[in-house]
Scaffold this active site. Structure first.
Site, PDB file in Angstrom:
ATOM      1  N   TYR A 190       0.847  -1.201   0.000  1.00  0.00           N
ATOM      2  CA  TYR A 190       0.000   0.000   0.000  1.00  0.00           C
ATOM      3  C   TYR A 190       0.882   1.249   0.000  1.00  0.00           C
ATOM      4  O   TYR A 190       1.641   1.506   0.937  1.00  0.00           O
ATOM      5  CB  TYR A 190      -0.969   0.038   1.189  1.00  0.00           C
ATOM      6  CG  TYR A 190      -2.000  -1.091   1.185  1.00  0.00           C
ATOM      7  CD1 TYR A 190      -2.174  -1.930   0.085  1.00  0.00           C
ATOM      8  CD2 TYR A 190      -2.814  -1.312   2.288  1.00  0.00           C
ATOM      9  CE1 TYR A 190      -3.112  -2.958   0.082  1.00  0.00           C
ATOM     10  CE2 TYR A 190      -3.758  -2.338   2.301  1.00  0.00           C
ATOM     11  CZ  TYR A 190      -3.889  -3.149   1.188  1.00  0.00           C
ATOM     12  OH  TYR A 190      -4.810  -4.170   1.192  1.00  0.00           O
ATOM     13  N   PRO A 243     -16.016  -3.562   1.337  1.00  0.00           N
ATOM     14  CA  PRO A 243     -17.412  -3.877   1.656  1.00  0.00           C
ATOM     15  C   PRO A 243     -18.394  -2.842   1.095  1.00  0.00           C
ATOM     16  O   PRO A 243     -19.584  -3.125   0.998  1.00  0.00           O
ATOM     17  CB  PRO A 243     -17.432  -3.885   3.194  1.00  0.00           C
ATOM     18  CG  PRO A 243     -16.298  -3.003   3.592  1.00  0.00           C
ATOM     19  CD  PRO A 243     -15.239  -3.210   2.552  1.00  0.00           C
TER      20      PRO A 243
END
Ligand SMILES: NC(=O)c1ccc[n+]([C@@H]2O[C@H](COP(=O)([O-])OP(=O)(O)OC[C@H]3O[C@@H](n4cnc5c(N)ncnc54)[C@H](OP(=O)(O)O)[C@@H]3O)[C@@H](O)[C@H]2O)c1
Length: 321
Positions: A55, A209
Site C-alpha cells: 500500500y 465492503p
C-alpha cells in the site's frame, strides 16, 4: 462497537475495521487527513487496522505506524501482508521463506513496532510450496514477530492445503482469510468459501465492503470530483452502469429504512455468519462516523428479500406484512 472472534481464534476484532489501501500514504489523502481518520476510528472502538507492504509502496505502514505510536499497542490489532512485488528484485515478491522473513522485518521497521498481530499472504503463490510458507510464518510466530496469520483471496482448496500442511508439520495454522465481499461482488465468498471458513474456524475479514464507495450512494447524482471514481481510472471502469443502478436502488431502500446506504451495505456483509469484520476504507473522518452506524442496522427477512430482489434484478414476491 461490536467485537467478533477471528474464526475459532481467541483474539477479537472490531466488526467494522479500517484499511489503508489507496488512501493513507498516497497522494490522494494527506497525512493529516489520514491521521484524523485513524484517530476517529479508534475513538469509535475500531481496534483492527489493515495495511499491506504494497500500500503506497510502504508509506501506508509508515503513516499508520506514526499514528498508532500515540496509543497503547496492545489495544490494537495491526495487520500487514506480503506477496506483491516490492521492487524489480526477483526475490522481493511471493511467499518464499526469503521474502516473507525480509518483508516482515521491513514492515516492523516501517510501523516502528515489535510485532504484527495478523500477517496475511496477500495471494496464493503458485511458485512456492505451501510448506515453505507455513514453516517460515511459523518461525516468525515462534520468534514473537507475528501473532496470527491468514491469507487473502485463497480459495477453499488452497486453504485446505494450508490447514493440512500446518497440521502435518505441527505449525500454527491460518485463522483468517481476507476476501472481497460486498453486495455487488459476492461470488468469491458465498457458497464455498464462507461454508469452508465456518466449518474450519477461519474468520473472514472482508475487503471493499462498500464496493469502493459505490454502495454509499455517493455516485447517485454524478461523480463528485474528489471521489475515488473521479481520481482513479480503473475504479471508474469498475463503476459500471449496472453497479450504479443497483446502488441507487439500495439507496432508496436505505432511505425508506431511515439509515444511510453505507450503513445498510456494511450491515449486509456483517450478517453473513462467517464474517468477523468488514474492512472499510475512509478518506475523511466523517465517513468513519457514518460507517460505524452499520452496527445499528437490523436486516429483517423482509429487507433481506428486497435487497436480493435488487441485486438479482428480480421483482419482490410479497410474503410479509
Ligand atoms: N486483500 C486485498 O487484496 C485487498 C484489496 C482491496 C482492499 N483491501 C483492504 O480493504 C480495505 C477497504 O477497501 P476499500 O477502501 O476498497 O473499501 P470500501 O469501504 O469499499 O471503499 C472505501 C472508499 O469509499 C469511500 N467511502 C467510504 N465510506 C464512505 C461514506 N460513508 N460516504 C462516502 N464515501 C465513502 C471513500 O472513497 P472516496 O472518499 O475517495 O471516494 C473510501 O476510501 C483496504 O483499505 C484494504 O485494507 C484488501
Amino acid at each position: 462497537m461490536e467485537y467478533r472472534r477471528l474464526g475459532s481464534a481467541g483474539v477479537k476484532v472490531s466488526a467494522i475495521s479500517l484499511g489503508a489501501w489507496l488512501t493513507y500514504g498516497s497522494n490522494l489523502v494527506s497525512e493529516e487527513q489520514a491521521a484524523a481518520c485513524i484517530r476517529r476510528a479508534i475513538e469509535h472502538g475500531i481496534n483492527f487496522i489493515d495495511v499491506a507492504d504494497i500500500y503506497s509502496e510502504g508509506r501506508a505502514e509508515e503513516v499508520v505506524g506514526r499514528v498508532i505510536k500515540d496509543y497503547k499497542r496492545s489495544d490494537l490489532v495491526i495487520s500487514t501482508k506480503a506477496y506483491w512485488p516490492m521492487s524489480d528484485n526477483i526475490n522481493d515478491r511471493g511467499l518464499s521463506r526469503k521474502h516473507i522473513v525480509e518483508s516482515v522485518e521491513k514492515s516492523l521497521k516501517r510501523f516502528q513496532t515489535d510485532y504484527i498481530d495478523i500477517f496475511f499472504c496477500h495471494r496464493f503463490d503458485e511458485e512456492t510450496p505451501v510448506e515453505e510458507t507455513v514453516r517460515a510464518i511459523d518461525d516468525l510466530i515462534r520468534q514473537g514477530k507475528i501473532l496470527y496469520w491468514g491469507t487473502s483471496m485463497w480459495n477453499a482448496a488452497q486453504l485446505q492445503e494450508a490447514l493440512c500442511v500446518s497440521r502435518m508439520v505441527n505449525a500454527n495454522r491460518p485463522v483468517v482469510e481476507q476476501p472481497e465481499y460486498n453486495m455487488l461482488d459476492r461470488d468469491f465468498v458465498e457458497g464455498q468459501l464462507d461454508q469452508f471458513a465456518l466449518a474450519n474456524g477461519i474468520g473472514l475479514v472482508v475487503w471493499s465492503p462498500l464496493a469502493q464507495g459505490i454502495l454509499t450512494g455517493k455516485y447517485n447524482d454524478g461523480i463528485p470530483e474528489d471521489s475515488r471514481v473521479a481520481l482513479i481510472d480503473w475504479v471508474k471502469e469498475y463503476a459500471t452502469q449496472d453497479k450504479l443502478d443497483k446502488a441507487r436502488a439500495i439507496s432508496q431502500l436505505a432511505a425508506e429504512m431511515g439509515v444511510t446506504p453505507a450503513a445498510l451495505a456494511l450491515a449486509w456483509t456483517l450478517k453473513n455468519p462467517a464474517v468477523s469484520s468488514a474492512i472499510t476504507g475512509a478518506s475523511r473522518p466523517e465517513q468513519v462516523d457514518q460507517n460505524v452506524k452499520a452496527l445499528e442496522v437490523e436486516i429483517t427477512p423482509e429487507i433481506d428479500e428486497r435487497i436480493e430482489a435488487i441485486l438479482q434484478n428480480k421483482p419482490v414476491v410479497k410474503k410479509y406484512g
